[in-house]
Design a protein around this motif. Structure first.
Motif, PDB file in Angstrom:
ATOM      1  N   GLY A   1       0.821  -1.191   0.000  1.00 11.88           N
ATOM      2  CA  GLY A   1       0.000   0.000   0.000  1.00 11.88           C
ATOM      3  C   GLY A   1       0.854   1.238   0.000  1.00 11.88           C
ATOM      4  O   GLY A   1       2.084   1.191   0.026  1.00 11.88           O
ATOM      5  N   LEU A   2       0.194   2.399  -0.078  1.00  7.81           N
ATOM      6  CA  LEU A   2       0.905   3.675  -0.076  1.00  7.81           C
ATOM      7  C   LEU A   2       1.259   4.046   1.351  1.00  7.81           C
ATOM      8  O   LEU A   2       0.430   3.955   2.272  1.00  7.81           O
ATOM      9  CB  LEU A   2       0.033   4.764  -0.700  1.00  7.81           C
ATOM     10  CG  LEU A   2      -0.276   4.597  -2.189  1.00  7.81           C
ATOM     11  CD1 LEU A   2      -1.254   5.669  -2.656  1.00  7.81           C
ATOM     12  CD2 LEU A   2       1.009   4.646  -2.999  1.00  7.81           C
TER      13      LEU A   2
ATOM     14  N   HIS B   1       5.229   9.366 -12.714  1.00  6.16           N
ATOM     15  CA  HIS B   1       6.042   8.190 -12.389  1.00  6.16           C
ATOM     16  C   HIS B   1       5.171   7.216 -11.596  1.00  6.16           C
ATOM     17  O   HIS B   1       4.577   7.574 -10.575  1.00  6.16           O
ATOM     18  CB  HIS B   1       7.263   8.581 -11.559  1.00  6.16           C
ATOM     19  CG  HIS B   1       8.261   7.475 -11.431  1.00  6.16           C
ATOM     20  ND1 HIS B   1       9.258   7.258 -12.349  1.00  6.16           N
ATOM     21  CD2 HIS B   1       8.393   6.490 -10.496  1.00  6.16           C
ATOM     22  CE1 HIS B   1       9.987   6.215 -11.990  1.00  6.16           C
ATOM     23  NE2 HIS B   1       9.468   5.726 -10.853  1.00  6.16           N
ATOM     24  N   THR B   2       5.089   5.986 -12.085  1.00  7.71           N
ATOM     25  CA  THR B   2       4.216   4.974 -11.466  1.00  7.71           C
ATOM     26  C   THR B   2       4.822   4.478 -10.153  1.00  7.71           C
ATOM     27  O   THR B   2       6.039   4.279 -10.047  1.00  7.71           O
ATOM     28  CB  THR B   2       4.022   3.789 -12.428  1.00  7.71           C
ATOM     29  OG1 THR B   2       3.464   4.272 -13.643  1.00  7.71           O
ATOM     30  CG2 THR B   2       3.104   2.749 -11.822  1.00  7.71           C
TER      31      THR B   2
ATOM     32  N   PHE C   1       1.748  15.773  -6.549  1.00 11.62           N
ATOM     33  CA  PHE C   1       0.614  15.089  -5.937  1.00 11.62           C
ATOM     34  C   PHE C   1       0.677  13.620  -6.295  1.00 11.62           C
ATOM     35  O   PHE C   1       1.295  13.216  -7.293  1.00 11.62           O
ATOM     36  CB  PHE C   1      -0.722  15.725  -6.345  1.00 11.62           C
ATOM     37  CG  PHE C   1      -1.024  15.632  -7.810  1.00 11.62           C
ATOM     38  CD1 PHE C   1      -1.779  14.564  -8.326  1.00 11.62           C
ATOM     39  CD2 PHE C   1      -0.582  16.606  -8.688  1.00 11.62           C
ATOM     40  CE1 PHE C   1      -2.067  14.506  -9.674  1.00 11.62           C
ATOM     41  CE2 PHE C   1      -0.866  16.548 -10.028  1.00 11.62           C
ATOM     42  CZ  PHE C   1      -1.620  15.492 -10.536  1.00 11.62           C
ATOM     43  N   ILE C   2       0.023  12.833  -5.402  1.00 12.77           N
ATOM     44  CA  ILE C   2       0.031  11.379  -5.538  1.00 12.77           C
ATOM     45  C   ILE C   2      -1.409  10.923  -5.685  1.00 12.77           C
ATOM     46  O   ILE C   2      -2.319  11.396  -4.970  1.00 12.77           O
ATOM     47  CB  ILE C   2       0.683  10.717  -4.314  1.00 12.77           C
ATOM     48  CG1 ILE C   2       2.137  11.212  -4.160  1.00 12.77           C
ATOM     49  CG2 ILE C   2       0.658   9.190  -4.443  1.00 12.77           C
ATOM     50  CD1 ILE C   2       2.793  10.734  -2.878  1.00 12.77           C
ATOM     51  N   VAL C   3      -1.621  10.007  -6.642  1.00 12.95           N
ATOM     52  CA  VAL C   3      -2.958   9.450  -6.829  1.00 12.95           C
ATOM     53  C   VAL C   3      -2.915   7.964  -6.494  1.00 12.95           C
ATOM     54  O   VAL C   3      -1.873   7.301  -6.620  1.00 12.95           O
ATOM     55  CB  VAL C   3      -3.448   9.655  -8.284  1.00 12.95           C
ATOM     56  CG1 VAL C   3      -3.566  11.133  -8.604  1.00 12.95           C
ATOM     57  CG2 VAL C   3      -2.535   8.962  -9.277  1.00 12.95           C
TER      58      VAL C   3
ATOM     59  N   ARG D   1       3.178  -4.694  -8.477  1.00 13.50           N
ATOM     60  CA  ARG D   1       1.790  -4.301  -8.234  1.00 13.50           C
ATOM     61  C   ARG D   1       1.673  -2.786  -8.324  1.00 13.50           C
ATOM     62  O   ARG D   1       2.456  -2.070  -7.720  1.00 13.50           O
ATOM     63  CB  ARG D   1       1.346  -4.794  -6.849  1.00 13.50           C
ATOM     64  CG  ARG D   1      -0.094  -4.432  -6.524  1.00 13.50           C
ATOM     65  CD  ARG D   1      -0.424  -4.906  -5.138  1.00 13.50           C
ATOM     66  NE  ARG D   1      -1.780  -4.519  -4.759  1.00 13.50           N
ATOM     67  CZ  ARG D   1      -2.334  -4.704  -3.568  1.00 13.50           C
ATOM     68  NH1 ARG D   1      -1.594  -5.302  -2.616  1.00 13.50           N
ATOM     69  NH2 ARG D   1      -3.566  -4.322  -3.292  1.00 13.50           N
ATOM     70  N   TRP D   2       0.692  -2.321  -9.078  1.00 16.46           N
ATOM     71  CA  TRP D   2       0.512  -0.894  -9.281  1.00 16.46           C
ATOM     72  C   TRP D   2      -0.202  -0.315  -8.084  1.00 16.46           C
ATOM     73  O   TRP D   2      -1.340  -0.679  -7.768  1.00 16.46           O
ATOM     74  CB  TRP D   2      -0.300  -0.654 -10.559  1.00 16.46           C
ATOM     75  CG  TRP D   2      -0.318   0.805 -10.963  1.00 16.46           C
ATOM     76  CD1 TRP D   2       0.675   1.521 -11.494  1.00 16.46           C
ATOM     77  CD2 TRP D   2      -1.432   1.675 -10.850  1.00 16.46           C
ATOM     78  NE1 TRP D   2       0.296   2.807 -11.737  1.00 16.46           N
ATOM     79  CE2 TRP D   2      -1.014   2.933 -11.348  1.00 16.46           C
ATOM     80  CE3 TRP D   2      -2.748   1.534 -10.377  1.00 16.46           C
ATOM     81  CZ2 TRP D   2      -1.846   4.035 -11.392  1.00 16.46           C
ATOM     82  CZ3 TRP D   2      -3.574   2.643 -10.433  1.00 16.46           C
ATOM     83  CH2 TRP D   2      -3.117   3.885 -10.924  1.00 16.46           C
ATOM     84  N   LEU D   3       0.494   0.649  -7.397  1.00 22.38           N
ATOM     85  CA  LEU D   3      -0.063   1.252  -6.187  1.00 22.38           C
ATOM     86  C   LEU D   3      -0.577   2.664  -6.403  1.00 22.38           C
ATOM     87  O   LEU D   3      -1.217   3.229  -5.503  1.00 22.38           O
ATOM     88  CB  LEU D   3       1.007   1.281  -5.081  1.00 22.38           C
ATOM     89  CG  LEU D   3       1.630  -0.063  -4.717  1.00 22.38           C
ATOM     90  CD1 LEU D   3       2.694   0.139  -3.651  1.00 22.38           C
ATOM     91  CD2 LEU D   3       0.577  -1.053  -4.263  1.00 22.38           C
ATOM     92  N   GLY D   4      -0.250   3.260  -7.533  1.00 25.96           N
ATOM     93  CA  GLY D   4      -0.637   4.642  -7.805  1.00 25.96           C
ATOM     94  C   GLY D   4       0.406   5.323  -8.687  1.00 25.96           C
ATOM     95  O   GLY D   4       1.193   4.663  -9.382  1.00 25.96           O
ATOM     96  N   ALA D   5       0.425   6.641  -8.624  1.00 28.53           N
ATOM     97  CA  ALA D   5       1.376   7.385  -9.464  1.00 28.53           C
ATOM     98  C   ALA D   5       1.702   8.717  -8.822  1.00 28.53           C
ATOM     99  O   ALA D   5       0.883   9.286  -8.075  1.00 28.53           O
ATOM    100  CB  ALA D   5       0.814   7.609 -10.866  1.00 28.53           C
ATOM    101  N   VAL D   6       2.914   9.191  -9.101  1.00 30.70           N
ATOM    102  CA  VAL D   6       3.364  10.504  -8.636  1.00 30.70           C
ATOM    103  C   VAL D   6       3.360  11.447  -9.825  1.00 30.70           C
ATOM    104  O   VAL D   6       3.931  11.150 -10.879  1.00 30.70           O
ATOM    105  CB  VAL D   6       4.777  10.442  -8.024  1.00 30.70           C
ATOM    106  CG1 VAL D   6       5.240  11.839  -7.623  1.00 30.70           C
ATOM    107  CG2 VAL D   6       4.792   9.512  -6.821  1.00 30.70           C
ATOM    108  N   TYR D   7       2.718  12.605  -9.675  1.00 33.17           N
ATOM    109  CA  TYR D   7       2.691  13.637 -10.712  1.00 33.17           C
ATOM    110  C   TYR D   7       3.440  14.871 -10.191  1.00 33.17           C
ATOM    111  O   TYR D   7       3.237  15.288  -9.032  1.00 33.17           O
ATOM    112  CB  TYR D   7       1.262  14.037 -11.066  1.00 33.17           C
ATOM    113  CG  TYR D   7       0.520  13.000 -11.868  1.00 33.17           C
ATOM    114  CD1 TYR D   7       0.475  13.088 -13.266  1.00 33.17           C
ATOM    115  CD2 TYR D   7      -0.140  11.949 -11.230  1.00 33.17           C
ATOM    116  CE1 TYR D   7      -0.222  12.135 -14.005  1.00 33.17           C
ATOM    117  CE2 TYR D   7      -0.824  10.997 -11.956  1.00 33.17           C
ATOM    118  CZ  TYR D   7      -0.862  11.094 -13.357  1.00 33.17           C
ATOM    119  OH  TYR D   7      -1.528  10.161 -14.084  1.00 33.17           O
TER     120      TYR D   7
END
Length: 476
Positions: free
Chosen positions: A67-68, A144-145, A94-96, A151-157
């Motif tokens: 998890g994040l 950046h993923t 920001f992080i999604v 496992r894909w947890l989100g992305a950083v923009y």
């Protein structure tokens, strides 16, 4: 444009001004291109820093449990990374989560207008986008993923404003310092070199003005390193020496020509006056009149020679070429001249070519040239009292021309006179006071030879004899 209205400048000002214009134009172009390159390099460096910030943040928030991991220290660590990477504070990060909802942002939430314009696909692990809002606002957006164990947890923009990407001030200062130094160095070099170049040219120009005013005693120092300047100064010095020689020769020749024309006039006047005053009578008077007629003929011949020479020099006498056998023509000319020298002990030997070639020439002009050469040879022989004078005529043949060599066994031409024998009105020391004439024989013959398409030159001379060579083009 006339020379009177042409605006002229000193060489030093002319070339330094144009060099400076060229130099500054080139440096300006280099400065613009370098600034563009520095700007682009700054953008590339800043994008690398943004990618490093995004990747570091993604690695920091990827929790070990899948998890994040968004703790309270995250903002401080992101701030430290910004400072270390030199990114400043004017950016949005920001992080999604996997549902593409914002779960973290710093320093605050990005404007909705920016979020709505992000078009980086969700399946792209690392993405980049340039965004323009309005005429002035431009942004760089990096994604950046965040992954943990595939496992894909989100992305950083990261959203970064374009106005924050500035060239390093030190690089700009160094660029202007280098361009300024090059400009100063270039101007100094061209100024010193041009000034060094103009000095000898100014001396040549000043000396040339003195020559125009009639002062031929000019001599310049040829001690210069540049080959072209050395050749210029040497040619100028040679010219002044030649002008002094010609001026001295002109003065001497004017006196000589005046004397040669005055002598028969005085003789004619004296002879005719003696007859008129009956100082002499009878047969003696007839003898005086015959002498006056002979002097008149000589005077007329000299005047005709002078007029013919001037007319030929002005191009008023035409040359009419015809085909004729060369061997036969030269033998005929030699025989005719020899018949007029019956009271002299002079022999002519013509050695013809094995075959008699046809040549296109003006027979009258060729006759005049050979007669002048024969007469000069006979006068040289008579000057030393040779009772058995000999003149030889030989031929040399090449692919393009035929050379006629006229050789005598006279005393030769003094070295000091060899360079002057084709000058107008020049007469050697051996002829002065002994042979009347204007000194036009050899110059006139050379002009006629050149008009026939050939040339006349002194081939060799020594105490054993002299050889003149007449070249004629072969008939094709």
């Amino acid at each position: 444009m006339s020379t009177e209205t042409t605006k002229r400048q000193p060489l030093l000002r002319y070339w330094t001004t144009r060099y400076l214009l060229t130099l500054f134009t080139g440096l300006l172009l280099i400065g613009v291109l370098t600034s563009f390159w520095l700007r682009r390099s700054a953008v590339q460096r800043r994008l690398v820093s943004l990618k490093a910030l995004a990747a570091g943040t993604a690695e920091r928030v990827a929790g070990p449990g899948g998890g994040l991991q968004l703790d309270r220290n995250l903002t401080g660590e992101i701030g430290r990374s910004q400072r270390l990477l030199g990114l400043g504070t004017d950016l949005f990060l920001f992080i999604v989560n996997p549902e593409n909802r914002i779960v973290y942002s710093t320093p605050d939430r990005p404007p909705l207008a920016l979020l709505e314009r992000i078009t980086i696909p969700s399946y792209v692990e690392e993405g980049f986008q340039q965004l323009k809002i309005g005429p002035q606002s431009r942004f760089y957006i990096l994604k950046h993923t965040i992954k943990a164990e595939e496992r894909w947890l989100g992305a950083v923009y990261v959203i970064y404003p374009h106005r924050q990407i500035n060239t390093n001030p030190e690089e700009v200062d160094f660029l202007f310092f280098m361009l300024g130094s090059l400009a100063a160095l270039g101007w100094g070099v061209i100024y010193l070199l041009t000034r060094h170049l103009t000095k000898p040219i100014q001396k040549v120009a000043a000396a040339a003005r003195q020559i125009v005013e009639g002062d031929y005693r000019q001599a310049l120092d040829p001690n210069v390193r540049e080959t072209e300047l050395y050749e210029l100064i040497r040619a100028f010095n040679d010219m002044t020496v030649r002008l002094r020689q010609l001026e001295a020769l002109r003065t001497e020749l004017l006196a000589g020509v005046t004397h040669e024309l005055k002598t028969p006039v005085a003789a004619i006047s004296g002879l005719v006056q003696a007859v008129r005053d009956q100082v002499v009578t009878g047969p003696e008077a007839q003898e005086f009149l015959a002498l006056a007629a002979e002097e008149t003929t000589r005077l007329q011949r000299m005047v005709e020679d002078l007029l013919a020479f001037n007319a030929f020099a002005a191009g008023e006498l035409r040359v009419e070429k015809t085909l004729c056998p060369l061997n036969a023509l030269v033998q005929e000319i030699a025989a005719q001249w020899l018949r007029g020298q019956e009271d002299r002990q002079v022999k002519i030997e013509v050695r013809p070519l094995p075959r008699d070639p046809l040549i296109a020439t003006d027979q009258l002009r060729l006759r005049q040239i050979l007669y002048n050469l024969f007469n000069n040879a006979e006068q040289a022989l008579a000057a030393v009292g040779k009772t058995e004078g000999r003149i030889e005529v030989t031929f040399d043949e090449t692919k393009e021309e035929i050379r006629i060599n006229v050789t005598d066994n006279g005393p030769g031409i003094p070295p000091a006179e060899q360079e002057l024998i084709f000058e107008r009105f020049f007469r050697g020391a051996a002829k002065k006071g002994r042979v009347r004439g204007l000194g036009l024989g050899l110059p006139f013959s050379k002009m006629m030879a050149q008009a026939l398409g050939g040339d006349l030159y002194l081939k060799s001379t020594s105490a054993h004899g002299t050889t003149f060579t007449l070249t004629l083009k072969k008939h094709s």
